[in-house]
Enzyme design. Sequence first.
Site, PDB file in Angstrom:
ATOM      1  N   HIS A  37     -15.262  62.660 -24.325  1.00  0.00           N
ATOM      2  CA  HIS A  37     -14.339  61.937 -25.191  1.00  0.00           C
ATOM      3  C   HIS A  37     -13.805  60.683 -24.492  1.00  0.00           C
ATOM      4  CE1 HIS A  37     -13.719  66.128 -26.893  1.00  0.00           C
ATOM      5  NE2 HIS A  37     -13.993  65.429 -27.974  1.00  0.00           N
ATOM      6  N   GLU A 149     -23.175  60.938 -29.052  1.00  0.00           N
ATOM      7  CA  GLU A 149     -24.526  61.250 -29.529  1.00  0.00           C
ATOM      8  C   GLU A 149     -24.863  62.738 -29.474  1.00  0.00           C
ATOM      9  OE1 GLU A 149     -27.337  58.726 -27.510  1.00  0.00           O
ATOM     10  OE2 GLU A 149     -26.963  57.070 -28.901  1.00  0.00           O
ATOM     11  N   LYS A 150     -23.997  63.553 -28.856  1.00  0.00           N
ATOM     12  CA  LYS A 150     -24.262  65.000 -28.900  1.00  0.00           C
ATOM     13  C   LYS A 150     -24.320  65.464 -30.359  1.00  0.00           C
ATOM     14  CE  LYS A 150     -21.010  67.919 -27.709  1.00  0.00           C
ATOM     15  NZ  LYS A 150     -20.805  68.732 -28.968  1.00  0.00           N
ATOM     16  N   ASP A 151     -23.446  64.874 -31.186  1.00  0.00           N
ATOM     17  CA  ASP A 151     -23.446  65.178 -32.621  1.00  0.00           C
ATOM     18  C   ASP A 151     -24.375  64.200 -33.332  1.00  0.00           C
ATOM     19  OD1 ASP A 151     -21.246  67.303 -32.758  1.00  0.00           O
ATOM     20  OD2 ASP A 151     -20.227  65.675 -31.713  1.00  0.00           O
ATOM     21  N   GLN A 154     -24.427  64.151 -37.128  1.00  0.00           N
ATOM     22  CA  GLN A 154     -23.129  63.709 -37.647  1.00  0.00           C
ATOM     23  C   GLN A 154     -23.038  62.188 -37.703  1.00  0.00           C
ATOM     24  OE1 GLN A 154     -19.189  65.586 -36.528  1.00  0.00           O
ATOM     25  NE2 GLN A 154     -19.032  63.684 -35.356  1.00  0.00           N
TER      26      GLN A 154
END
Length: 283
Positions: A37, A149-151, A154
Amino acid sequence: MIVISSKKELQALLERERESRKTIGLVPTMGALHEGHLSLVKQAIARYDVCVVSIFVNPRQFNNPNDLETYPRQPEKDVALLDSVGCHYVFMPSVEEIYDGSGVERTFDFGAIGRVMEGVQRPGHFEGVALIVSKLFELVAPDGAFFGEKDFQQIAIVRSMVEQCGFKLSIIAVPIVREESGLALSSRNQRLTQETRPSAPRIYQTLRASLEQKEKGMSPKEVIAWVTKELNAIPHLEVEYYAIVDGVSLQPLEAWEDSEDPVGCIACYCGDVRLIDNIHYTK
């Protein structure tokens, strides 16, 4: 740094910033902040004059009530972390403040990108994500918004929502931040136990190893089967899905040459904690 819980106060403060011709970057989060984050926040601070971080555990995007109940919350620690990196505004509204019944709640049609992977496994999840992000965009009116970018899926959903709503802003995707072991940083990692945690890094390690399987001539379908078998053989790990898709359309690939950017996306349980990750087969 100013911490705000009221929509009206947030809008009044940001209106003053805009009157001073300042640009605004937004980082939407659900709290339980970590270095991943903070990488978004640092980029927002570097790119825009004003950085706003929202912390809101959005009930509309949880299709599993237990997942909502157990989602980690650490507001005091989050505020201290954001202050330490130079964030300007933290917006921490209540559920009642966000969903107060005012205005018309938007509905969305994500087409094919919403009918694969997370869209299949978590019905209603992306509608909830798009709803809260659209509300935040209306409130903050940012020039840019930052997502990890993990999501991966999304981000495609948010871009589709932006197009459907006609918002004028940049969506900035920020690379995944990982532990030395390769494990993608996630708020959910806090829920891993002493027993299950050693297995979690094996997810990305196996994805990395699958690049070699591609080079050996395996098809996307064969790589999917290989990854699934390898991970399911590791204690505490159980693959919910592994898909190799086109990086733009998110549709499954029959052959590598069908995409300029093949991406492997995974959801895997480590004990009772659901972790997601992805890897690009072009890098």
